[in-house]
Enzyme design. Structure first.
Site, PDB file in Angstrom:
ATOM      1  N   CYS A  60       0.713  -1.080   0.107  1.00  0.00           N
ATOM      2  CA  CYS A  60      -0.107  -0.202   0.149  1.00  0.00           C
ATOM      3  C   CYS A  60       0.843   1.252   0.022  1.00  0.00           C
ATOM      4  O   CYS A  60       1.527   1.676   0.988  1.00  0.00           O
ATOM      5  CB  CYS A  60      -0.782  -0.028   0.932  1.00  0.00           C
ATOM      6  SG  CYS A  60      -1.771   1.509   1.525  1.00  0.00           S
ATOM      7  N   CYS A  80       0.137   3.663   2.917  1.00  0.00           N
ATOM      8  CA  CYS A  80       0.422   3.181   4.039  1.00  0.00           C
ATOM      9  C   CYS A  80       1.897   3.545   4.454  1.00  0.00           C
ATOM     10  O   CYS A  80       2.123   4.097   5.365  1.00  0.00           O
ATOM     11  CB  CYS A  80       0.322   1.681   4.264  1.00  0.00           C
ATOM     12  SG  CYS A  80      -1.569   1.184   3.969  1.00  0.00           S
TER      13      CYS A  80
END
Length: 210
Positions: free
Chosen positions: A114, A117
């Site tokens: 991600c 993230c």
């Protein structure tokens, strides 16, 4: 984290006349190789053999190097401090919430793949260092799919806030651009949390001394 890498190098020198009386300085070569890779001379082992033919002499030197190479931790493996914990099972997750008592707990659901993230993780680590009274739990989505499914986590990064008997007090997706949303949630739910954490820590110390 270390790993061993084996490297084989072959050097060939040909001569049509006299035998070769080491024109190739193998030791110098090894020392240069070691310095380049930050290794000590003891990190290399040398095996040499002389191979001759009727037309030419061939010096074949095989160099085998075992390099102990230190790998940097991956971005999601970095820790901000003792108040940031990696969750590897549902049982560990439930126990962490139970042991936190009235301490504010922030759960970060993330994926190693991600991009959002990864982008916000350094800021999350900084926030964890600024708030040692808050417990941060990191949950890898791919390694805890059943837990994430039971908590209805469908987008990443995603955050849950828990506090004592109140249970889950807030949850929302977040990103680096909206990080202020997480800071505001901390301000709402962390009121008086430091004193509670300090007193509970004192109680545990007193209990252990009895």
């Amino acid at each position: 984290m270390t790993s061993l890498r084996s490297l084989s190098i072959s050097l060939y020198t040909y001569s049509n006349s006299a035998p070769i009386s080491p024109p190739i300085k193998i030791r110098n070569f090894l020392n240069s190789f070691n310095r380049f890779h930050g290794l000590s001379s003891s990190s290399s082992s040398l095996i040499g053999d002389l191979v001759c033919s009727s037309r030419k002499q061939c010096l074949s030197v095989k160099v085998q190097v075992l390099a102990a190479e230190t790998e940097q931790p991956k971005w999601w493996e970095k820790k901000a401090g003792p108040n940031m914990i990696d969750i590897t099972s549902t049982e560990q997750f439930l126990n962490a919430l139970k042991d936190a008592r009235d301490r504010l707990v922030i759960v970060d659901f993330y994926g190693t793949w991600c991009g959002s993230c990864r982008a916000m993780f350094p800021k999350l680590c900084k926030t964890a260092k600024e708030h040692p009274d808050i417990l941060f739990l990191k949950v890898n989505f791919d390694e805890n799919k059943s837990l994430c499914k039971s908590l209805n986590v469908k987008v990443l990064p995603y955050f849950h806030f828990y506090r004592g008997a109140d249970g889950q007090v807030e949850s929302f997706p977040c990103s680096l651009a909206k990080f202020q949303k997480l800071r505001e949630a901390i301000e709402r739910h962390n009121v008086g949390n430091f004193s509670d954490f300090s007193s509970s820590a004192s109680e545990r110390v007193e209990d252990s001394s009895v």
